[in-house]
Each structure stands twice: as structure tokens, then as C-alpha cells.
Enzyme design. Structure first.
Site, PDB file in Angstrom:
ATOM      1  N   HIS A  28       0.820  -1.216   0.000  1.00 44.68           N
ATOM      2  CA  HIS A  28       0.000   0.000   0.000  1.00 44.68           C
ATOM      3  C   HIS A  28       0.854   1.267   0.000  1.00 44.68           C
ATOM      4  CE1 HIS A  28      -3.200  -2.760   0.751  1.00 44.68           C
ATOM      5  NE2 HIS A  28      -2.741  -3.088   1.952  1.00 44.68           N
ATOM      6  N   HIS A  43      -7.297  -4.676  -0.602  1.00 45.82           N
ATOM      7  CA  HIS A  43      -6.683  -6.004  -0.708  1.00 45.82           C
ATOM      8  C   HIS A  43      -7.424  -6.862  -1.725  1.00 45.82           C
ATOM      9  CE1 HIS A  43      -6.155  -4.605   3.526  1.00 45.82           C
ATOM     10  NE2 HIS A  43      -4.894  -4.857   3.234  1.00 45.82           N
TER      11      HIS A  43
END
Length: 330
Positions: free
Chosen positions: A56, A218
Site C-alpha cells: 500500500h 486487498h
């Protein structure tokens, strides 16, 4: 799969080491626990910590520095940090002012951080925990423990860290973080999937003419799948979902983030921000601060998330305080 890497199992380690080598004058590195922390944490300042899955970036490993995180300890790609990572990181940075754990609302993260907190408290360390859950996409989801923590996390970090730098105590810093979290809302969408290095194939399948509205960072399912449509229509749907959730109201002063998911060109992010700015004007919202770029990504996914924070006078001041991190001066 085409990625710049040596071996999939070394991807996260090699990335973190690269961040450290680029900032050796300011950061300490503990490779066995994926830890980066500031060399110059004041002894009388509340310590701000976070660490979620990797993949991320720049969240969170690239946000360690004065005015932002004091330490980060990420897990593998899209995986929560193991409990011992969090525990070892906490021990290394704890001081007499106490430690604030900022945790994104995912089951694996919460389990790791809860267990590490118990162990650290047994060592006499004072810790408070703040759960971030700004994602309005989640509606009675079977895949989560409630609303997920996504890009709104940056506003929580920035305000908490600035308050800590100003000398606020642990309870005061926590209260500011809780207030920011209560006033921030986010929603994301995806044009494409992404490929975790260890998996080697897309994390989900999506057609060339399809989009996923409300995607998780995700690869969690979104609210619905639709056909591709003009940017203004996508922004309209996401803006309305966010605006009505708080709800925001005419006259509110806001901070706006248009966050890229990793593979979206900056030109398209500014095109999207243009549409968001028009919606704010239409609704009577005053944009005080704007952030356009990659903040909380999902590897090379094409897509974006929109975050709105309803500001008060103190939040405005804290967001304006200086910060020094490896990239993306916040």
C-alpha cells in the site's frame, strides 16, 4: 507477471531496505522485524506507530519521519504484521510519554496489535489504541469486522502526529485521532486488479469493460460491479455515498484526498479531482486542503479512492504543521 524483484519472498524486505538506505541519516532499521523508526524521537513526545500489510506504499513504511509516524512495522504484501513485529517495534520506540497504536480495521491487524499491546503493557509500557474505519463502501459485509481503514488513515496520522509534536499528552492525542476518524469518510473503486508477488496472478478477475465500485485495497469485493462509464458519473456516485454518510452539509470546510491505487496516471487523478471540486462547489463545501496522488495504494491496481474530512479549526492547524518523511511531504 512482470515485476522488478529478486525473489517474491524477499520483495518486502528488499523494498524496506531500499527506503532505509535512502534515509540512513534519519531512520533506524531492524530487518528481522520489518521495523523502521526515527532516530530522533524526543523522550517527552507521544510515540505514533502503525503497520499494516505491505503493498500500500507509501502507507505506512514510507511515512516515518518528524510530524508523521515515529515507527512502522508492516507485514508481507496484504498481510497483517505478525504480533512479534508489533511487540518488538513498540519496545524499541516506547518512552515515558506513552505510545499510540494506530490500527486499520481489519481482523488480522487487530489481532496482532491487540496481542502485542498486552505483551508490551506487561513490560510496563503505556499504550493507547486508535482504530481507523473510514470506508463507507462496507455494507453488512461478510469479509470484514466492520468498516475498513483506508486512505482517511493519513488524516488521522497527520493530526495525531502534529498534536504529539506540539506536546499534547497521550489522552489528548488519542482524543484528536478519534475526532478525526469520526469526521472522515472514504470510498474506492478499481478499473483493474493487481498481482501480489507471492501469488503471481491477479488477486481478482475483472473484465476490460468493467469497474468495481467500493473495492477494498486487498481485493475485497465492492458494493457492485458495473460497466465502465464517464469519470464524472463515477465521481458522482462515490461523492454522494460519502457526502450523505456523515452527513456533510453546506458551509462545511473540508480536506479532500483523491488517492491513486498505484497504477492510475497523475493526469487522471487531477481529472478526477476536478470533478470532485465541482461537486464540493455544488454542495457548498469549502476545500481548505487538497491531496492528489498515491497515498494508500494496492500495488499496481488502476483505480482511485476519494476521502473527505470535515474540518474544525484545530484540525486545520494540525494538517498545516510541517512533516518530514521520505516521500510525499504531507
Amino acid at each position: 507477471m512482470k515485476k522488478f524483484m529478486n525473489a517474491a519472498e524477499d520483495f518486502v524486505h528488499d523494498m524496506i531496505e531500499g527506503v532505509y538506505r535512502a534515509n540512513k541519516d534519519k531512520l533506524e532499521y531492524v530487518p528481522e522485524y520489518n521495523i523502521l523508526y526515527r532516530k530522533d524521537i524526543p523522550e517527552d513526545k507521544v510515540v505514533i506507530m502503525q503497520g499494516s500489510g505491505s503493498g500500500h506504499e507509501p502507507a505506512h513504511i514510507m511515512c516515518v519521519g518528524k510530524g508523521m509516524l515515529d515507527a512502522a512495522c508492516p507485514g508481507n504484501v496484504f498481510a497483517a504484521p505478525p504480533m512479534d513485529y508489533v511487540y518488538e517495534c513498540t519496545k524499541r520506540v516506547a518512552n515515558k510519554a506513552g505510545v499510540l497504536h494506530i490500527v486499520n480495521n481489519y481482523q488480522g491487524d487487530r489481532m496482532s496489535w491487540d496481542m502485542a499491546k498486552e505483551m508490551a503493557e506487561a513490560d510496563g509500557i503505556t499504550i493507547k489504541t486508535l482504530i481507523v474505519n473510514d470506508d463507507v463502501s462496507v455494507q453488512d459485509s461478510l469479509y470484514t469486522v466492520g468498516r475498513r481503514g483506508v486512505a482517511g488513515n493519513f488524516f488521522v496520522i497527520k493530526c495525531c502526529a502534529a498534536a504529539a509534536e506540539r506536546g499534547k499528552n497521550l489522552d489528548e492525542v488519542l482524543a484528536i485521532g478519534e475526532r478525526v476518524n469520526s469526521q472522515v469518510r472514504s470510498m474506492g473503486m478499481a478499473l483493474t486488479s493487481c498481482i501480489p508477488p507471492a501469488k503471481g496472478t491477479p488477486i481478482f478477475e475483472i473484465g476490460d469493460d468493467e469497474i468495481e465500485i467500493g473495492i477494498g485495497i486487498h481485493g475485497e469485493p465492492g458494493r457492485r460491479r458495473d460497466k465502465i462509464k464517464p469519470a464524472k458519473d463515477i465521481v458522482e456516485e462515490m461523492f454522494e455515498a460519502i457526502y450523505t454518510d456523515l452527513p456533510f452539509a453546506k458551509g462545511d470546510r473540508v480536506a479532500v484526498m483523491v488517492n491513486g491505487m498505484g497504477g492510475t496516471p497523475i493526469s487522471e487523478l487531477y481529472l478526477l479531482f476536478n470533478e470532485v471540486a465541482k461537486k464540493c462547489e455544488e454542495k457548498g463545501l469549502t476545500i481548505v486542503r487538497e491531496y492528489v496522488g498515491n497515498y494508500c495504494t494496492s500495488l499496481e491496481m488502476e483505480g482511485f479512492s476519494l476521502t473527505l474530512l470535515k474540518l474544525d479549526a484545530e484540525m486545520e492547524e494540525l494538517l498545516a504543521d510541517p512533516a518530514e518523511i521520505p516521500i510525499h511531504v504531507f
